[in-house]
Design a protein around this motif. Structure first.
Motif, mmCIF file in Angstrom:
data_model
loop_
_atom_site.group_PDB
_atom_site.id
_atom_site.type_symbol
_atom_site.label_atom_id
_atom_site.label_comp_id
_atom_site.label_asym_id
_atom_site.label_seq_id
_atom_site.Cartn_x
_atom_site.Cartn_y
_atom_site.Cartn_z
ATOM 1 N N ALA A 312 96.024 86.700 80.473
ATOM 2 C CA ALA A 312 94.722 86.184 80.042
ATOM 3 C C ALA A 312 94.659 86.058 78.521
ATOM 4 O O ALA A 312 94.168 85.055 77.989
ATOM 5 N N ASP A 313 95.169 87.063 77.806
ATOM 6 C CA ASP A 313 95.178 86.989 76.353
ATOM 7 C C ASP A 313 96.041 85.831 75.866
ATOM 8 O O ASP A 313 95.682 85.121 74.924
ATOM 9 N N PHE A 314 97.161 85.627 76.530
ATOM 10 C CA PHE A 314 98.068 84.547 76.137
ATOM 11 C C PHE A 314 97.431 83.176 76.353
ATOM 12 O O PHE A 314 97.486 82.304 75.481
ATOM 13 N N VAL A 315 96.797 82.986 77.503
ATOM 14 C CA VAL A 315 96.221 81.677 77.825
ATOM 15 C C VAL A 315 94.986 81.407 76.980
ATOM 16 O O VAL A 315 94.819 80.315 76.416
ATOM 17 N N GLU A 316 94.091 82.389 76.867
ATOM 18 C CA GLU A 316 92.833 82.177 76.163
ATOM 19 C C GLU A 316 93.017 81.996 74.661
ATOM 20 O O GLU A 316 92.181 81.402 74.002
ATOM 21 N N THR A 317 94.107 82.522 74.115
ATOM 22 C CA THR A 317 94.353 82.349 72.676
ATOM 23 C C THR A 317 95.332 81.225 72.396
ATOM 24 O O THR A 317 95.673 80.983 71.233
ATOM 25 N N GLY A 318 95.772 80.533 73.443
ATOM 26 C CA GLY A 318 96.747 79.472 73.257
ATOM 27 C C GLY A 318 96.172 78.080 73.318
ATOM 28 O O GLY A 318 96.912 77.106 73.283
ATOM 29 N N ASP A 319 94.836 77.964 73.445
ATOM 30 C CA ASP A 319 94.170 76.659 73.456
ATOM 31 C C ASP A 319 94.696 75.749 74.563
ATOM 32 O O ASP A 319 94.946 74.557 74.354
ATOM 33 N N ASP A 320 94.887 76.330 75.749
ATOM 34 C CA ASP A 320 95.278 75.529 76.900
ATOM 35 C C ASP A 320 94.066 74.720 77.349
ATOM 36 O O ASP A 320 93.022 75.281 77.694
ATOM 37 N N ALA A 321 94.185 73.397 77.337
ATOM 38 C CA ALA A 321 93.046 72.529 77.629
ATOM 39 C C ALA A 321 92.716 72.454 79.114
ATOM 40 O O ALA A 321 91.653 71.952 79.485
ATOM 41 N N ARG A 322 93.593 72.947 79.956
ATOM 42 C CA ARG A 322 93.327 72.896 81.386
ATOM 43 C C ARG A 322 92.222 73.875 81.751
ATOM 44 O O ARG A 322 92.151 74.987 81.204
ATOM 45 N N SER A 323 91.376 73.477 82.671
ATOM 46 C CA SER A 323 90.180 74.262 82.996
ATOM 47 C C SER A 323 90.455 75.409 83.954
ATOM 48 O O SER A 323 89.574 76.232 84.192
ATOM 49 N N SER A 324 91.638 75.505 84.508
ATOM 50 C CA SER A 324 91.916 76.544 85.509
ATOM 51 C C SER A 324 92.083 77.927 84.906
ATOM 52 O O SER A 324 92.045 78.928 85.622
ATOM 53 N N GLY A 325 92.277 78.016 83.578
ATOM 54 C CA GLY A 325 92.404 79.319 82.937
ATOM 55 C C GLY A 325 93.690 80.027 83.326
ATOM 56 O O GLY A 325 94.641 79.431 83.825
ATOM 57 N N TRP A 326 93.709 81.351 83.093
ATOM 58 C CA TRP A 326 94.926 82.103 83.377
ATOM 59 C C TRP A 326 95.204 82.193 84.874
ATOM 60 O O TRP A 326 96.363 82.352 85.285
ATOM 61 N N GLN A 327 94.160 82.065 85.704
ATOM 62 C CA GLN A 327 94.394 82.097 87.151
ATOM 63 C C GLN A 327 95.275 80.943 87.601
ATOM 64 O O GLN A 327 96.026 81.068 88.571
ATOM 65 N N GLY A 328 95.165 79.803 86.898
ATOM 66 C CA GLY A 328 95.990 78.670 87.260
ATOM 67 C C GLY A 328 97.471 78.934 87.069
ATOM 68 O O GLY A 328 98.311 78.340 87.766
ATOM 69 N N TYR A 329 97.831 79.816 86.132
ATOM 70 C CA TYR A 329 99.235 80.142 85.914
ATOM 71 C C TYR A 329 99.845 80.838 87.128
ATOM 72 O O TYR A 329 101.054 80.755 87.350
ATOM 73 N N LEU A 330 99.013 81.530 87.884
ATOM 74 C CA LEU A 330 99.519 82.228 89.065
ATOM 75 C C LEU A 330 99.757 81.276 90.225
ATOM 76 O O LEU A 330 100.441 81.622 91.190
ATOM 77 N N LYS A 331 99.200 80.062 90.139
ATOM 78 C CA LYS A 331 99.355 79.075 91.205
ATOM 79 C C LYS A 331 100.453 78.060 90.905
ATOM 80 O O LYS A 331 100.885 77.359 91.811
ATOM 81 N N ARG A 332 100.862 77.985 89.643
ATOM 82 C CA ARG A 332 101.888 77.030 89.247
ATOM 83 C C ARG A 332 103.166 77.798 88.902
ATOM 84 O O ARG A 332 103.195 78.571 87.937
ATOM 85 N N SER A 333 104.216 77.593 89.679
ATOM 86 C CA SER A 333 105.440 78.378 89.517
ATOM 87 C C SER A 333 106.068 78.194 88.145
ATOM 88 O O SER A 333 106.554 79.157 87.538
ATOM 89 N N ASP A 334 106.053 76.950 87.629
ATOM 90 C CA ASP A 334 106.689 76.726 86.334
ATOM 91 C C ASP A 334 105.966 77.468 85.220
ATOM 92 O O ASP A 334 106.598 78.048 84.325
ATOM 93 N N ASP A 335 104.618 77.484 85.278
ATOM 94 C CA ASP A 335 103.863 78.232 84.272
ATOM 95 C C ASP A 335 104.053 79.735 84.439
ATOM 96 O O ASP A 335 104.137 80.483 83.462
#
Length: 369
Positions: A312-335
């Motif tokens: 969460a700290d990595f995603v929220e401070t990385g200016d990821d424009a996708r709206s899924s947030g850090w939860q989306g990283y758990l659904k996308r294998s490459d991320d």
């Protein structure tokens, strides 16, 4: 008295108004706080690095090891102080070495490959467990082999501010890891060496009358008395100034200091091994080693609070424009694989003095504006 009541009522009204404003505005009055962790290369002698293709040692045959290699390359190249060979160049050099000398499998092989590639270290990694379904799971073990065989293993805890005021700021997980590695190295000096199969473990005489040592090494019969207490006792009588006069006595098995009940081994590791030695006017004597200089093994799970907090700290401070947030990283294998590689590198460097001061990031939700 009336003035006092009026004053209290005024103060109470202000407090109630502020409370209503805060509650009515939700959390928009306060920013979200995140810690932006960063690391650097703490080892200038390991600057130029090559990453070999990752191995798949898991039960999941569909793991894309090429993707893992690329993600690890991208994460390591982003760390200040490292120069990483492109993945394609490293793979071509690895194939060239395998065709000429056979596939590298030992530490000496990887050291030779590093010299051939002109790098200071090669990274050998493997995926030991993987599951893409929620909660996603990935286990990795990575070993770094230095081209210079005079470089020895760098333990967790090396380079951290032990014995200073900053010691209390060392994260508990890193302190535990360092203490565990120190205990392992200490116990290694106290572990008996198992006797070779079929070879007597006690001193005996061979059929020829010659002395046979602990591992079957033969000595001349006239030197067998060197291994008896009688010889040692005679030695102390002949040279009292060498041992007995200096407080050393023979206890029937070995020489010990009377003032020290249990003398420490010469190679006993202690906490000072975590602190780099001061500069020496001469180069140290080379003690060749084929062990990896860095090694880190870890498993990451999508339902682990420690993992999700750092994600969460990595995603929220990385200016990821996708709206899924850090939860989306758990659904996308490459991320998910990308962050696992990044966290793996950060943990390895953080535990060896490579952590930078974290930045505090304040963010207000869009509903505030």
């Amino acid at each position: 008295m009336k003035l006092k009541l009026t004053f209290d009522s005024t103060i109470g009204g202000i407090v109630l108004a502020l409370a209503a404003l805060i509650l009515g505005g939700g959390c928009s009055m306060f920013p979200e706080t995140r810690q932006r962790e960063s690391v650097h290369n703490p080892f200038p002698q390991l600057k130029r690095v090559a990453i070999l293709p990752f191995y798949n040692q898991s039960n999941e045959p569909t793991v894309d090891t090429n993707l893992v290699t690329e993600k690890y390359y991208a994460a390591l190249q982003a760390v200040p102080g490292f120069e990483v060979l492109p993945v394609g160049v490293s793979k071509a050099q690895w194939l060239r070495y395998a065709m000429t000398y056979g596939e590298p499998t030992t530490g000496a092989d990887f050291q030779s490959l590093a010299k051939l590639m002109g790098v200071e270290a090669v990274v050998v990694g493997s995926v030991t467990d993987f599951d893409a379904f929620y909660p996603p799971r990935m286990a990795m073990t990575v070993q770094w082999y230095a081209a210079n065989d005079g470089f020895h293993t760098i333990p967790a805890g090396y380079g951290l501010p032990w014995g200073t005021d900053a010691e209390k700021q060392i994260p508990k997980r890193i302190a535990r890891e360092a203490e565990f590695e120190l205990a392992r190295s200490q116990l290694a000096t106290q572990t008996p060496t198992p006797a070779a199969v079929g070879v007597p473990s006690l001193p005996v005489e061979s059929a020829s009358g010659e002395y046979v040592g602990e591992f079957g090494t033969e000595f001349p019969a006239d030197s067998a008395d060197e291994y008896t207490g009688e010889y040692a006792a005679e030695f102390t009588e002949q040279y009292p100034g060498e041992f007995a006069g200096d407080g050393f006595v023979f206890d029937g098995d070995q020489f010990v200091n009377e003032e020290i009940a249990a003398p420490m081994p010469a190679d006993w590791p202690d906490a000072t091994d975590f602190i780099p030695d001061p500069p020496s006017p001469v180069r140290p004597t080379v003690i060749a080693s084929t062990e990896p200089v860095l090694m880190h093994t870890k498993i990451y799970r999508g339902d682990d609070p420690y993992f999700t907090k750092r994600l969460a700290d990595f995603v929220e401070t990385g200016d990821d424009a996708r709206s899924s947030g850090w939860q989306g990283y758990l659904k996308r294998s490459d991320d998910f694989i990308s962050f696992c590689c990044q966290l793996h590198i950060m943990e390895m460097l953080e535990s060896r003095g490579g952590a930078d001061q974290s930045d505090l990031i304040l963010r207000w939700p869009l509903s505030r504006y």
